[in-house]
Design a protein around this motif. Sequence first.
Motif, PDB file in Angstrom:
ATOM      1  N   TYR A 106       7.946   3.361  -9.125  1.00 42.84           N
ATOM      2  CA  TYR A 106       6.825   2.419  -9.185  1.00 42.84           C
ATOM      3  C   TYR A 106       6.388   2.405 -10.651  1.00 42.84           C
ATOM      4  CZ  TYR A 106       2.208   0.504  -8.016  1.00 42.84           C
ATOM      5  OH  TYR A 106       1.087  -0.273  -7.929  1.00 42.84           O
TER       6      TYR A 106
ATOM      7  N   SER B  81      -2.434   3.498   1.647  1.00 42.80           N
ATOM      8  CA  SER B  81      -1.715   2.221   1.598  1.00 42.80           C
ATOM      9  C   SER B  81      -0.337   2.200   2.257  1.00 42.80           C
ATOM     10  CB  SER B  81      -1.552   1.774   0.145  1.00 42.80           C
ATOM     11  OG  SER B  81      -2.809   1.569  -0.429  1.00 42.80           O
ATOM     12  N   LYS B  82       0.377   3.317   2.261  1.00 44.28           N
ATOM     13  CA  LYS B  82       1.789   3.235   2.672  1.00 44.28           C
ATOM     14  C   LYS B  82       2.052   3.963   3.980  1.00 44.28           C
ATOM     15  CE  LYS B  82       2.395   1.071  -1.203  1.00 44.28           C
ATOM     16  NZ  LYS B  82       2.555  -0.373  -1.274  1.00 44.28           N
TER      17      LYS B  82
ATOM     18  N   VAL C 268       2.041   8.845  -2.021  1.00 45.52           N
ATOM     19  CA  VAL C 268       1.498   7.831  -1.105  1.00 45.52           C
ATOM     20  C   VAL C 268       2.470   7.516   0.047  1.00 45.52           C
ATOM     21  CG1 VAL C 268       2.270   5.794  -2.432  1.00 45.52           C
ATOM     22  CG2 VAL C 268       0.154   5.682  -1.098  1.00 45.52           C
ATOM     23  N   TYR C 269       3.763   7.868  -0.120  1.00 41.86           N
ATOM     24  CA  TYR C 269       4.728   7.654   0.982  1.00 41.86           C
ATOM     25  C   TYR C 269       4.925   8.901   1.828  1.00 41.86           C
ATOM     26  CZ  TYR C 269       5.807   3.299  -1.380  1.00 41.86           C
ATOM     27  OH  TYR C 269       5.698   2.057  -1.950  1.00 41.86           O
TER      28      TYR C 269
ATOM     29  N   ASN D  46      -3.900   7.094 -10.195  1.00 39.89           N
ATOM     30  CA  ASN D  46      -2.921   7.293 -11.273  1.00 39.89           C
ATOM     31  C   ASN D  46      -3.525   6.878 -12.617  1.00 39.89           C
ATOM     32  OD1 ASN D  46      -0.954   8.108  -9.434  1.00 39.89           O
ATOM     33  ND2 ASN D  46      -0.092   6.056  -9.211  1.00 39.89           N
TER      34      ASN D  46
ATOM     35  N   SER E  49       7.243   9.877  -8.043  1.00 39.91           N
ATOM     36  CA  SER E  49       6.780   9.533  -6.692  1.00 39.91           C
ATOM     37  C   SER E  49       7.713  10.209  -5.696  1.00 39.91           C
ATOM     38  CB  SER E  49       6.726   8.019  -6.476  1.00 39.91           C
ATOM     39  OG  SER E  49       7.969   7.392  -6.759  1.00 39.91           O
TER      40      SER E  49
ATOM     41  N   ARG F  99      -8.187  -0.169   0.448  1.00 40.48           N
ATOM     42  CA  ARG F  99      -8.142   0.257  -0.956  1.00 40.48           C
ATOM     43  C   ARG F  99      -8.763   1.639  -1.159  1.00 40.48           C
ATOM     44  NH1 ARG F  99      -4.624  -0.744  -2.292  1.00 40.48           N
ATOM     45  NH2 ARG F  99      -4.948  -0.676  -4.535  1.00 40.48           N
TER      46      ARG F  99
ATOM     47  N   SER G 252       6.249  -2.727   0.535  1.00 39.38           N
ATOM     48  CA  SER G 252       6.860  -1.395   0.607  1.00 39.38           C
ATOM     49  C   SER G 252       6.203  -0.478   1.645  1.00 39.38           C
ATOM     50  CB  SER G 252       6.821  -0.719  -0.764  1.00 39.38           C
ATOM     51  OG  SER G 252       5.485  -0.633  -1.217  1.00 39.38           O
TER      52      SER G 252
ATOM     53  N   GLY H 150      -7.663   2.963  -4.170  1.00 37.66           N
ATOM     54  CA  GLY H 150      -6.204   2.967  -4.065  1.00 37.66           C
ATOM     55  C   GLY H 150      -5.587   4.069  -4.912  1.00 37.66           C
ATOM     56  N   THR H 151      -4.332   4.355  -4.578  1.00 41.22           N
ATOM     57  CA  THR H 151      -3.573   5.367  -5.313  1.00 41.22           C
ATOM     58  C   THR H 151      -3.375   4.931  -6.757  1.00 41.22           C
ATOM     59  OG1 THR H 151      -2.389   5.617  -3.233  1.00 41.22           O
ATOM     60  CG2 THR H 151      -1.478   6.763  -5.133  1.00 41.22           C
ATOM     61  N   SER H 152      -3.220   3.624  -6.937  1.00 45.50           N
ATOM     62  CA  SER H 152      -2.968   3.122  -8.285  1.00 45.50           C
ATOM     63  C   SER H 152      -4.146   3.436  -9.207  1.00 45.50           C
ATOM     64  CB  SER H 152      -2.668   1.615  -8.257  1.00 45.50           C
ATOM     65  OG  SER H 152      -3.602   0.946  -7.454  1.00 45.50           O
TER      66      SER H 152
HETATM   67  C1  LIG Z   1       4.469   5.047  -5.645  1.00 40.64           C
HETATM   68  C2  LIG Z   1       3.305   4.099  -5.504  1.00 40.64           C
HETATM   69  N1  LIG Z   1       2.095   4.501  -5.910  1.00 40.64           N
HETATM   70  C3  LIG Z   1       1.030   3.703  -5.802  1.00 40.64           C
HETATM   71  C4  LIG Z   1       1.149   2.425  -5.280  1.00 40.64           C
HETATM   72  C5  LIG Z   1      -0.081   1.587  -5.159  1.00 40.64           C
HETATM   73  O1  LIG Z   1      -0.828   2.155  -4.127  1.00 40.64           O
HETATM   74  P1  LIG Z   1      -2.298   1.667  -3.722  1.00 40.64           P
HETATM   75  O2  LIG Z   1      -2.143   0.431  -2.922  1.00 40.64           O
HETATM   76  O3  LIG Z   1      -2.787   2.838  -2.895  1.00 40.64           O
HETATM   77  O4  LIG Z   1      -3.070   1.475  -4.957  1.00 40.64           O
HETATM   78  C6  LIG Z   1       2.386   1.960  -4.863  1.00 40.64           C
HETATM   79  C7  LIG Z   1       2.541   0.581  -4.350  1.00 40.64           C
HETATM   80  O5  LIG Z   1       3.586   0.071  -4.134  1.00 40.64           O
HETATM   81  C8  LIG Z   1       3.493   2.823  -4.970  1.00 40.64           C
HETATM   82  O6  LIG Z   1       4.691   2.425  -4.573  1.00 40.64           O
END
Ligand SMILES: Cc1ncc(COP(=O)(O)O)c(C=O)c1O
Length: 381
Positions: A109, A217-218, A189-190, A88, A155, A226, A26, A83-85
Amino acid sequence: MAIELFEMERMQSTWENVVDYDMSESGVRPLTLRELVEMGFDLDTFLDVPLGYSQSNGTIELRQRIAVHYPGSTVDHIEVTNGTSEANYMVALSQLRPGDDVAMEVPNYMQMPGVARSLGANVRMFRLRQETGWEPDWDEFERAVTPRTKLLYLSNPNNPTGAVLSDEAMRRIATRCDETGTWLLSDEVYLGAEIDRPRTPSFWGMGERVLVTSGLSKAYGIPGVRIGWLVGPPELAAAGWTQHDYITIGPNKMSDQIARVAVEPVNRERCYARTREILRHNLPIARTWVAGMGGVLTWREPLAGAIALLQYRGDVPSLDLAERVRINQGTLIVPGSHVGLEGYVRVWLGGREDFLREGLRRIGAELSQLYAGSPSASVPG
Ligand SMILES: Cc1ncc(COP(=O)(O)O)c(C=O)c1O
């Protein structure tokens, strides 16, 4: 409490390095370390840096540079994560308790539902509607976000639709969260991956209870380092840090230093411009391909992000369709069921031209075979 499988991530992890064409991504194709060196990362000096622990909530230098992009924030408003994940996850872990309500838009997501439910929270979804340009269904929104709602996750720009909320929709969401005392967690992140439109505004500063997560990441195109972050009131950033200490302690040292270079305003603009250039090149290719599919596929073109969300004719379950494409064409795509919307598939637009064309050709070949047997494709093959 047990945690359910994060279906999309697990499918990607299982197959992305095995298939010939991974069309499930993505973000845009990533930058190299050499490109980051050209932007100012001093690799030679780094070779002599002892590989100790880094500052666990992100170095002050990195947090200062991130804070520049969120007016009114200071280093104490920022928590740097893997990472963003992870950002979250830190929000969910620090804020959610059993019985809490969490609201979230779908498609999306799908990290938050699994995490929230594992913490005993109830997840209430509201839909984004294709016919209104993927704006929220406001009736569902009002029912999902109430004074009982602890956290709202969205998102923007959205994965998987590539849609961007209007200013009015953003105001409405932020106002509702202020009224209901809900933390608004905006995953941005986008942001910066807009294809042909102005920069998406951040929710940051739009309300008392806004939290923003983002990362490299995006839109930046650097997922492999990361690095992500959480921006929020200092007590929220600190609460995330408390969780972080238990989980991964902190981000790695080299990544922190690379991120310092990437988030510098001039380099951020370079990364975004590179992303835009890739997407402006690739979108017309996808447009021609969709048009050539004889009405089997329909879409609302993405406004941001390297993702195309395609609605297909018929009632084949999207997982069956994705499995057919993987097995018969060696090509991985994301079934709509993994992003909360059946009847769709998500396809990557961020690769090199030859890769994109061949990936699309293979997906098209499988769809043509499927529809050749049955014009409505009601029978899974
Ligand atoms: C909306 C969204 N947030 C977080 C992530 C994960 O991001 P990261 O790789 O920074 O952990 C993604 C990955 O596809 C995503 O689409």
